[in-house]
Motif scaffolding. Structure first.
Motif, PDB file in Angstrom:
ATOM      1  N   LEU A 105      -0.184  -1.760 -10.081  1.00 31.37           N
ATOM      2  CA  LEU A 105       0.216  -0.409 -10.484  1.00 31.37           C
ATOM      3  C   LEU A 105       1.591  -0.050  -9.915  1.00 31.37           C
ATOM      4  N   ALA A 106       1.856  -0.480  -8.693  1.00 31.08           N
ATOM      5  CA  ALA A 106       3.160  -0.202  -8.081  1.00 31.08           C
ATOM      6  C   ALA A 106       4.274  -0.998  -8.755  1.00 31.08           C
ATOM      7  N   GLN A 107       3.933  -2.131  -9.361  1.00 29.70           N
ATOM      8  CA  GLN A 107       4.933  -2.976 -10.031  1.00 29.70           C
ATOM      9  C   GLN A 107       5.109  -2.628 -11.506  1.00 29.70           C
ATOM     10  N   ALA A 108       4.248  -1.750 -12.037  1.00 24.02           N
ATOM     11  CA  ALA A 108       4.314  -1.394 -13.454  1.00 24.02           C
ATOM     12  C   ALA A 108       5.712  -0.895 -13.805  1.00 24.02           C
ATOM     13  N   LEU A 127      -7.739  -8.141 -13.714  1.00 21.30           N
ATOM     14  CA  LEU A 127      -7.229  -6.779 -13.912  1.00 21.30           C
ATOM     15  C   LEU A 127      -7.118  -6.429 -15.394  1.00 21.30           C
ATOM     16  N   SER A 128      -7.734  -7.211 -16.264  1.00 19.91           N
ATOM     17  CA  SER A 128      -7.603  -6.948 -17.698  1.00 19.91           C
ATOM     18  C   SER A 128      -8.085  -5.547 -18.063  1.00 19.91           C
ATOM     19  N   GLY A 129      -9.080  -5.032 -17.389  1.00 23.95           N
ATOM     20  CA  GLY A 129      -9.559  -3.679 -17.654  1.00 23.95           C
ATOM     21  C   GLY A 129      -8.579  -2.599 -17.222  1.00 23.95           C
ATOM     22  N   MET A 130      -7.602  -2.988 -16.405  1.00 27.87           N
ATOM     23  CA  MET A 130      -6.578  -2.040 -15.939  1.00 27.87           C
ATOM     24  C   MET A 130      -5.362  -2.010 -16.859  1.00 27.87           C
ATOM     25  N   ARG A 131      -5.341  -2.888 -17.874  1.00 24.86           N
ATOM     26  CA  ARG A 131      -4.166  -3.000 -18.742  1.00 24.86           C
ATOM     27  C   ARG A 131      -3.690  -1.646 -19.280  1.00 24.86           C
ATOM     28  N   PRO A 132      -4.574  -0.797 -19.831  1.00 25.39           N
ATOM     29  CA  PRO A 132      -4.078   0.483 -20.369  1.00 25.39           C
ATOM     30  C   PRO A 132      -3.376   1.343 -19.306  1.00 25.39           C
ATOM     31  N   LEU A 133      -3.919   1.381 -18.096  1.00 25.08           N
ATOM     32  CA  LEU A 133      -3.292   2.179 -17.044  1.00 25.08           C
ATOM     33  C   LEU A 133      -1.957   1.571 -16.627  1.00 25.08           C
TER      34      LEU A 133
END
Length: 142
Positions: A105-108, A127-133
């Motif tokens: 998230l910090a590297q997004a 982290l595939s479930g985090m893709r949208p965020l």
């Protein structure tokens, strides 16, 4: 210790112990990021104990507790600040997953989303479930 290298400068791990800090310093780590809330650990692994052990080993210490399901902009900003500290870093939580999530998230917006997810997967974290965020954080503001 089960250290998993995410980047040349960052490893993540499950819970470490205060007595691990001298060996981590000897291995070259200069920054410790504790992502585990105190209410998940006993007094021998709490923030103050880990801070004292890190400082005694000459390691800079950051406490950025991440309670599952409670991601906030402040949490991401604090992780980004800790990740910007100079030197090799180790971030830990219960399993290493939350530390990996906060790294991504910090590297997004700084790295392609697919690369972040692939890097995490190579280290054993899905982290595939985090893709949208991650994508929403990477999107330029309008």
């Amino acid at each position: 210790m089960d250290l998993r290298q995410l980047t040349p400068d960052l490893a993540v791990s499950a819970q470490i112990q205060p007595e691990d800090l001298p060996a981590l310093a000897e291995a070259g780590f200069r920054v410790l990021i504790n992502n585990r809330p105190d209410d998940e650990v006993g007094p021998g692994e709490d923030d103050e104990t880990m801070r004292q052990a890190a400082e005694a080993a000459g390691i800079r210490y950051f406490f950025n507790p991440f309670t599952p399901g409670r991601i906030t902009p402040d949490l991401i900003s604090a992780q980004a600040e800790a990740l910007s500290a100079p030197g090799p870093k180790l971030a830990y939580c219960r399993s290493g997953n939350r530390s990996t999530v906060l790294w991504a998230l910090a590297q997004a917006g700084q790295e392609p989303v697919a690369d972040l997810i692939e890097t995490a997967a190579r280290a054993g974290y899905d982290l595939s479930g985090m893709r949208p965020l991650i994508e929403s954080l990477a999107a330029p503001e309008r």
